[in-house]
Scaffold this motif. Structure first.
Motif, PDB file in Angstrom:
ATOM      1  N   MET A 171     -77.603 -66.103   7.419  1.00  0.00           N
ATOM      2  CA  MET A 171     -76.404 -66.319   6.651  1.00  0.00           C
ATOM      3  C   MET A 171     -75.237 -66.619   7.564  1.00  0.00           C
ATOM      4  O   MET A 171     -75.178 -66.157   8.683  1.00  0.00           O
ATOM      5  N   ARG A 172     -74.291 -67.339   7.038  1.00  0.00           N
ATOM      6  CA  ARG A 172     -73.075 -67.680   7.759  1.00  0.00           C
ATOM      7  C   ARG A 172     -71.935 -66.833   7.215  1.00  0.00           C
ATOM      8  O   ARG A 172     -71.954 -66.408   6.075  1.00  0.00           O
ATOM      9  N   THR A 173     -70.918 -66.613   8.047  1.00  0.00           N
ATOM     10  CA  THR A 173     -69.798 -65.768   7.649  1.00  0.00           C
ATOM     11  C   THR A 173     -68.491 -66.538   7.701  1.00  0.00           C
ATOM     12  O   THR A 173     -68.267 -67.328   8.613  1.00  0.00           O
ATOM     13  N   VAL A 174     -67.642 -66.269   6.721  1.00  0.00           N
ATOM     14  CA  VAL A 174     -66.290 -66.807   6.665  1.00  0.00           C
ATOM     15  C   VAL A 174     -65.347 -65.630   6.446  1.00  0.00           C
ATOM     16  O   VAL A 174     -65.643 -64.734   5.651  1.00  0.00           O
ATOM     17  N   PHE A 175     -64.235 -65.640   7.160  1.00  0.00           N
ATOM     18  CA  PHE A 175     -63.185 -64.654   6.932  1.00  0.00           C
ATOM     19  C   PHE A 175     -62.032 -65.376   6.264  1.00  0.00           C
ATOM     20  O   PHE A 175     -61.547 -66.387   6.773  1.00  0.00           O
ATOM     21  N   VAL A 176     -61.590 -64.858   5.115  1.00  0.00           N
ATOM     22  CA  VAL A 176     -60.506 -65.466   4.360  1.00  0.00           C
ATOM     23  C   VAL A 176     -59.312 -64.524   4.412  1.00  0.00           C
ATOM     24  O   VAL A 176     -59.440 -63.324   4.152  1.00  0.00           O
ATOM     25  N   PHE A 177     -58.160 -65.100   4.751  1.00  0.00           N
ATOM     26  CA  PHE A 177     -56.919 -64.343   4.853  1.00  0.00           C
ATOM     27  C   PHE A 177     -55.955 -64.888   3.801  1.00  0.00           C
ATOM     28  O   PHE A 177     -55.096 -65.713   4.093  1.00  0.00           O
ATOM     29  N   PRO A 178     -56.113 -64.437   2.548  1.00  0.00           N
ATOM     30  CA  PRO A 178     -55.266 -64.970   1.470  1.00  0.00           C
ATOM     31  C   PRO A 178     -53.812 -64.542   1.613  1.00  0.00           C
ATOM     32  O   PRO A 178     -53.525 -63.458   2.138  1.00  0.00           O
ATOM     33  N   ALA A 179     -52.909 -65.389   1.109  1.00  0.00           N
ATOM     34  CA  ALA A 179     -51.511 -64.983   1.003  1.00  0.00           C
ATOM     35  C   ALA A 179     -51.445 -63.957  -0.123  1.00  0.00           C
ATOM     36  O   ALA A 179     -52.238 -63.980  -1.051  1.00  0.00           O
ATOM     37  N   GLY A 180     -50.514 -63.056  -0.039  1.00  0.00           N
ATOM     38  CA  GLY A 180     -50.368 -62.057  -1.088  1.00  0.00           C
ATOM     39  C   GLY A 180     -50.966 -60.727  -0.689  1.00  0.00           C
ATOM     40  O   GLY A 180     -51.437 -60.534   0.432  1.00  0.00           O
ATOM     41  N   GLU A 181     -50.929 -59.825  -1.626  1.00  0.00           N
ATOM     42  CA  GLU A 181     -51.360 -58.459  -1.391  1.00  0.00           C
ATOM     43  C   GLU A 181     -52.863 -58.282  -1.565  1.00  0.00           C
ATOM     44  O   GLU A 181     -53.502 -59.014  -2.329  1.00  0.00           O
ATOM     45  N   ARG A 182     -53.398 -57.301  -0.895  1.00  0.00           N
ATOM     46  CA  ARG A 182     -54.815 -56.961  -0.988  1.00  0.00           C
ATOM     47  C   ARG A 182     -55.208 -56.676  -2.443  1.00  0.00           C
ATOM     48  O   ARG A 182     -56.248 -57.128  -2.912  1.00  0.00           O
ATOM     49  N   ALA A 183     -54.368 -55.929  -3.171  1.00  0.00           N
ATOM     50  CA  ALA A 183     -54.664 -55.574  -4.565  1.00  0.00           C
ATOM     51  C   ALA A 183     -54.787 -56.823  -5.443  1.00  0.00           C
ATOM     52  O   ALA A 183     -55.639 -56.874  -6.341  1.00  0.00           O
ATOM     53  N   GLU A 184     -53.964 -57.846  -5.187  1.00  0.00           N
ATOM     54  CA  GLU A 184     -54.045 -59.098  -5.947  1.00  0.00           C
ATOM     55  C   GLU A 184     -55.379 -59.797  -5.695  1.00  0.00           C
ATOM     56  O   GLU A 184     -55.990 -60.346  -6.608  1.00  0.00           O
ATOM     57  N   THR A 185     -55.819 -59.782  -4.454  1.00  0.00           N
ATOM     58  CA  THR A 185     -57.094 -60.411  -4.101  1.00  0.00           C
ATOM     59  C   THR A 185     -58.253 -59.665  -4.752  1.00  0.00           C
ATOM     60  O   THR A 185     -59.165 -60.289  -5.304  1.00  0.00           O
ATOM     61  N   ILE A 186     -58.207 -58.342  -4.704  1.00  0.00           N
ATOM     62  CA  ILE A 186     -59.267 -57.551  -5.341  1.00  0.00           C
ATOM     63  C   ILE A 186     -59.295 -57.822  -6.844  1.00  0.00           C
ATOM     64  O   ILE A 186     -60.368 -57.994  -7.431  1.00  0.00           O
ATOM     65  N   ALA A 187     -58.137 -57.899  -7.466  1.00  0.00           N
ATOM     66  CA  ALA A 187     -58.074 -58.198  -8.905  1.00  0.00           C
ATOM     67  C   ALA A 187     -58.666 -59.573  -9.205  1.00  0.00           C
ATOM     68  O   ALA A 187     -59.398 -59.742 -10.196  1.00  0.00           O
ATOM     69  N   ALA A 188     -58.381 -60.565  -8.357  1.00  0.00           N
ATOM     70  CA  ALA A 188     -58.947 -61.909  -8.556  1.00  0.00           C
ATOM     71  C   ALA A 188     -60.463 -61.888  -8.407  1.00  0.00           C
ATOM     72  O   ALA A 188     -61.179 -62.514  -9.200  1.00  0.00           O
ATOM     73  N   LEU A 189     -60.962 -61.173  -7.410  1.00  0.00           N
ATOM     74  CA  LEU A 189     -62.419 -61.065  -7.243  1.00  0.00           C
ATOM     75  C   LEU A 189     -63.046 -60.369  -8.444  1.00  0.00           C
ATOM     76  O   LEU A 189     -64.091 -60.805  -8.944  1.00  0.00           O
ATOM     77  N   ASP A 190     -62.417 -59.296  -8.919  1.00  0.00           N
ATOM     78  CA  ASP A 190     -62.932 -58.589 -10.094  1.00  0.00           C
ATOM     79  C   ASP A 190     -62.951 -59.495 -11.328  1.00  0.00           C
ATOM     80  O   ASP A 190     -63.892 -59.454 -12.118  1.00  0.00           O
ATOM     81  N   ARG A 191     -61.914 -60.333 -11.497  1.00  0.00           N
ATOM     82  CA  ARG A 191     -61.851 -61.248 -12.646  1.00  0.00           C
ATOM     83  C   ARG A 191     -62.952 -62.297 -12.596  1.00  0.00           C
ATOM     84  O   ARG A 191     -63.569 -62.617 -13.596  1.00  0.00           O
ATOM     85  N   HIS A 192     -63.170 -62.874 -11.427  1.00  0.00           N
ATOM     86  CA  HIS A 192     -64.093 -64.003 -11.300  1.00  0.00           C
ATOM     87  C   HIS A 192     -65.525 -63.591 -10.978  1.00  0.00           C
ATOM     88  O   HIS A 192     -66.454 -64.362 -11.215  1.00  0.00           O
TER      89      HIS A 192
END
Length: 135
Positions: free
Chosen positions: A1-22
């Motif tokens: 497997m290959r790995t990617v690190f993503v550093f989104p703009a915004g807060e960690r909680a917003e990213t977790i919420a987006a992952l939970d939604r999708h």
């Protein structure tokens, strides 16, 4: 497997919420069709940056304008592009195994070539870094 690190703009909680939604099938790690495994890694309690070259961290810091302390780590293959675009829709960068370049969504979507590789282009990376055959 290959790995990617993503550093989104915004807060960690917003990213977790987006992952939970999708990706509402499961969490820790999240999964996309059994082909991608997604989790949050952080510098204080996890392994983020533990095996990075200091110069690569410096480049990342410059690209995002500060030193990020957490990232979304994605392990998988082709579906990476789809998820990275989702996570970076409000800004940020991604770094893959093939280069230390902090990739933006426009660079990823346009197929930009940086230092001989595109985003998540492990085949070209291996070709560029292959040792020459000895006679």
């Amino acid at each position: 497997m290959r790995t990617v690190f993503v550093f989104p703009a915004g807060e960690r909680a917003e990213t977790i919420a987006a992952l939970d939604r999708h990706l509402n099938q499961q969490r820790h790690p999240w999964s996309l069709d059994g082909n991608l495994y997604i989790d949050i890694d952080d510098e204080q309690n996890g392994c983020l940056f533990s095996d990075w070259e200091p110069d690569d961290v410096t480049v990342l810091d410059g690209a995002v304008g500060f030193h990020p302390t957490w990232a979304v780590q994605i392990d998988g293959t082709a579906e990476v592009h789809q998820l990275v675009a989702l996570l970076l829709e409000h800004g940020g960068v991604a770094i893959d195994d093939s280069s230390a370049h902090p990739w933006t969504v426009p660079e990823i979507q346009s197929g930009a070539v940086i230092d001989g590789v595109r985003f998540f282009d492990f085949r070209a990376y291996h070709e560029l870094n292959r040792e020459p055959k000895r006679s």
